[in-house]
Motif scaffolding. Structure first.
Motif, PDB file in Angstrom:
ATOM      1  N   SER A 488       1.146  -1.413  -0.005  1.00  0.00           N
ATOM      2  CA  SER A 488      -0.165  -0.178   0.047  1.00  0.00           C
ATOM      3  C   SER A 488       0.853   1.233  -0.206  1.00  0.00           C
ATOM      4  CB  SER A 488      -0.897   0.221   1.251  1.00  0.00           C
ATOM      5  OG  SER A 488      -1.397  -0.546   1.220  1.00  0.00           O
ATOM      6  N   ASN A 518      -9.981  -7.715  -1.290  1.00  0.00           N
ATOM      7  CA  ASN A 518      -8.900  -6.370  -0.399  1.00  0.00           C
ATOM      8  C   ASN A 518     -10.169  -4.986  -1.259  1.00  0.00           C
ATOM      9  OD1 ASN A 518      -7.806  -4.097  -0.220  1.00  0.00           O
ATOM     10  ND2 ASN A 518      -6.476  -5.172   1.132  1.00  0.00           N
ATOM     11  N   ALA A 519     -11.161  -4.478  -0.606  1.00  0.00           N
ATOM     12  CA  ALA A 519     -11.568  -3.628  -1.338  1.00  0.00           C
ATOM     13  C   ALA A 519     -11.337  -2.158  -1.903  1.00  0.00           C
ATOM     14  CB  ALA A 519     -13.340  -2.784  -0.485  1.00  0.00           C
ATOM     15  N   THR A 520      -9.508  -1.859  -0.820  1.00  0.00           N
ATOM     16  CA  THR A 520      -9.597  -0.819  -0.932  1.00  0.00           C
ATOM     17  C   THR A 520      -8.362  -0.388  -2.292  1.00  0.00           C
ATOM     18  OG1 THR A 520      -9.226  -0.396   1.701  1.00  0.00           O
ATOM     19  CG2 THR A 520      -7.487   0.678  -0.637  1.00  0.00           C
ATOM     20  N   LYS A 522      -8.681  -3.112  -5.060  1.00  0.00           N
ATOM     21  CA  LYS A 522     -10.093  -2.957  -5.840  1.00  0.00           C
ATOM     22  C   LYS A 522     -10.492  -1.748  -6.437  1.00  0.00           C
ATOM     23  CE  LYS A 522     -11.628  -7.907  -5.353  1.00  0.00           C
ATOM     24  NZ  LYS A 522     -13.522  -8.071  -4.963  1.00  0.00           N
ATOM     25  N   LYS A 523     -10.977  -0.315  -5.381  1.00  0.00           N
ATOM     26  CA  LYS A 523     -10.908   1.155  -5.503  1.00  0.00           C
ATOM     27  C   LYS A 523     -10.029   1.236  -6.550  1.00  0.00           C
ATOM     28  CE  LYS A 523     -12.093   4.903  -3.111  1.00  0.00           C
ATOM     29  NZ  LYS A 523     -12.490   5.360  -1.155  1.00  0.00           N
ATOM     30  N   TYR A 524      -8.293   1.343  -5.910  1.00  0.00           N
ATOM     31  CA  TYR A 524      -8.318   1.816  -6.252  1.00  0.00           C
ATOM     32  C   TYR A 524      -6.795   1.448  -7.405  1.00  0.00           C
ATOM     33  CZ  TYR A 524      -7.534   5.210  -2.252  1.00  0.00           C
ATOM     34  OH  TYR A 524      -7.470   5.916  -1.374  1.00  0.00           O
ATOM     35  N   ALA A 526      -9.014   0.480  -9.752  1.00  0.00           N
ATOM     36  CA  ALA A 526      -9.982   1.537 -10.455  1.00  0.00           C
ATOM     37  C   ALA A 526      -9.827   2.693 -11.598  1.00  0.00           C
ATOM     38  CB  ALA A 526     -11.437   0.838 -10.362  1.00  0.00           C
ATOM     39  N   VAL A 527      -9.301   3.388 -10.218  1.00  0.00           N
ATOM     40  CA  VAL A 527      -9.719   4.372 -10.126  1.00  0.00           C
ATOM     41  C   VAL A 527      -8.260   5.020 -11.054  1.00  0.00           C
ATOM     42  CG1 VAL A 527      -8.864   6.373  -9.213  1.00  0.00           C
ATOM     43  CG2 VAL A 527     -10.216   5.256  -7.905  1.00  0.00           C
TER      44      VAL A 527
END
Length: 539
Positions: A488, A518-520, A522-524, A526-527
């Motif tokens: 991270s 891990n949702a975080t 995946k989120k980043y 995508a961004v």
């Protein structure tokens, strides 16, 4: 007939007087100076014109270090004995106490002239006076002594005096010969055996000096100084308080009751674990004038051994109020600190006394123990700056300190926000334990705190090394947490500082390999994929 009766009565009185004087001399010989002093005073009330008794009284006072009383008493001697040789020797002895050699010589020479140099007792007394003084020429003393021996060759005490003279010159060999000569003249001369014992005591030869002290009490069971030395040996050398108490009992039975003896008895009661007796004796001594403050400490220690911390604390407080600062020892501070621990809300005082113990302690093992206690106290108070300070002192140079101690030192520095120090400590950890991840992880955390904006990426090398050390084998929960944190941080550095979105996506992808849900991450991903040019998206 009446004249015969009177003469007979006078002879009886003279005999009684002589016996009384002999008793006083014997008490002086046994170093029972106070008792001897009383005997000589009684004699002088009846026979104030006896010069020899004045001399013995003067010697008794001087042996008790009471020069003023010696002078005051001798000043009361009647003028009729101004030419008595023994009185003159007493005057010379007093003059020597004031280092007035010229005056002393005047009195001594007068005494010799009056006796025409033929009285061995007078000559021996002058020699003894010279040996008792540090300012008399030894050649003069020995000259007088040899004259005395020439007049009384079988007088054992003269050879003891000679031995004492040689000891004053630090000539142990000649002193030994003189004491042996004294024993040859009188096998029951306890003082000669005792002096031989003290000779070997100075050489720290217990086998020999114990033999001589024992021979002294065989020669004369009333010879108190030998009993005292045996007691002292078993108390301080053999560390056998029970046996020391036995010898002390023998000593007490044949010695004068003095304040010093009562103090010694009190100490022995404590050392033999008779705490109730020690407390009672110490309290009795405390009501006396000029009592020693250390008695408060002895009482406190005794109460402490009896688990009575309330009284122990109270008496230790009195001890610190009464005793001079220069007399405090390290255990005093340690004891006070330990007692303050039992008092709620007194942590500051506990710390203060441990710190005082540190300032006077010269034992490294004790110092490390104090450092550890101070570190633990600081942790409880959440004073991490102090905890880091004491843990650092505890670790450095301490062969007993291990990896946990080193880790705790670094962690306390980190909690104190002393990040540079924490980095240095964990650098030591990685050097000592390169196969473990702790050092690399906390170096990374410390450098991340130093480089809070990630401008320099100071934590990157340590997170990278952490990942390398952990490897790809089955991961523990802690290792998974560390790996996710490392990736991270690397992803954030690539995103925010380097603007390398593709590399950042790769690091987030590694997180998903460890934690697919891990949702975080995946989120980043995508961004970031929206900011990557076509063809640059990571596989």
């Amino acid at each position: 007939m009446k004249r015969i009766i009177v003469t007979f009565f006078c002879l009886i009185l003279l005999t009684v007087f002589a016996q009384s004087q002999d008793t006083g001399k014997s008490l002086y010989y046994y170093q029972r100076y106070h008792s001897a002093e009383n005997i000589f005073h009684d004699q002088l009330r009846q026979h104030p014109d006896d010069g020899e008794t004045w001399l013995w009284l003067t010697k008794s006072y001087i042996s008790q270090n009471n020069l003023q009383k010696a002078e005051d008493s001798l000043a009361q001697a009647p003028g009729s004995i101004s030419a008595d040789p023994f009185y003159l020797v007493a005057k010379g002895l007093l003059a020597l106490q004031h280092k007035n050699v010229e005056s002393a010589s005047f009195y001594f020479n007068q005494a010799i002239d009056i006796t025409k140099g033929k009285n061995a007792i007078v000559l021996g007394s002058i020699a003894e006076a010279g040996i008792m003084s540090p300012v008399v020429d030894s050649s003069y003393t020995f000259d007088i002594l040899h004259k005395a021996i020439k007049k009384d060759k079988n007088n054992s005490s003269l050879y003891v005096t000679m031995g004492n003279g040689y000891l004053k010159l630090h000539d142990g060999n000649e002193a030994f010969k003189a004491y042996r000569e004294a024993i040859g003249k009188d096998k029951n001369n306890a003082e000669a055996y005792y002096r031989l014992g003290t000779l070997f005591l100075s050489q720290k030869n217990p086998d020999v000096y114990l033999d001589y002290f024992n021979k002294a009490i065989v020669a004369d069971k009333n010879y108190a100084p030998a009993w005292y030395e045996l007691y002292s040996h078993y108390l301080y050398i053999d560390r056998d308080p029970v046996k020391a108490l036995q010898y002390f009992g023998q000593y007490a039975a044949v010695s004068d009751q003095t304040i010093q003896r009562e103090y010694a008895n009190t100490d022995l009661l404590y050392l033999t674990k008779d705490y109730t007796g020690a407390i009672a004796q110490a309290k009795a001594l405390l009501v006396m004038e000029n009592s020693q403050p250390r008695l408060y400490k002895l009482i406190a220690y005794s109460y402490g051994e009896m688990k009575d911390t309330t009284n122990a604390f109270a008496y230790m407080q009195r001890y610190f109020q009464k005793e001079a600062d220069s007399n405090f020892i390290v255990k005093d501070f340690e004891t006070m600190a330990d007692l303050y621990i039992s008092q709620p809300g007194m942590e500051d005082s506990v710390i203060a006394y441990y710190q005082k113990a540190i300032t006077v302690s010269k034992d490294s093992a004790s110092l490390f123990a104090y450092y550890k206690k101070l570190a633990d106290l600081s942790k409880v108070r959440e004073d991490y700056v102090a905890q880091a300070k004491w843990l650092g002192k505890y670790f450095m140079g301490n062969s007993s300190a291990g990896n946990v101690d080193l880790f705790n030192w670094g962690l306390s520095a980190y909690r104190a926000e002393q990040y540079s120090q924490a980095d240095s400590v964990f650098a030591m950890y990685t050097e000592k334990y390169p196969e473990q991840g702790f050092g690399y992880y906390w170096r990374a955390r410390s450098n991340a705190a130093i480089d809070s904006t990630q401008e320099d990426g100071l934590a990157i090398p340590y997170y990278t090394k952490l990942v390398e050390v952990i490897g790809d084998d089955s991961l523990t929960a802690t290792n998974k947490k560390w790996m996710i944190e490392a990736y991270s941080y690397m992803a954030a550095y690539e995103t925010n500082t380097q603007k390398d979105y593709k590399e950042a996506i790769d690091y987030f992808g590694k997180i998903l390999e460890i934690d697919p849900e891990n949702a975080t991450a995946k989120k980043y991903i995508a961004v970031l994929e929206k900011n990557v040019k076509p063809g640059e998206v990571s596989n």
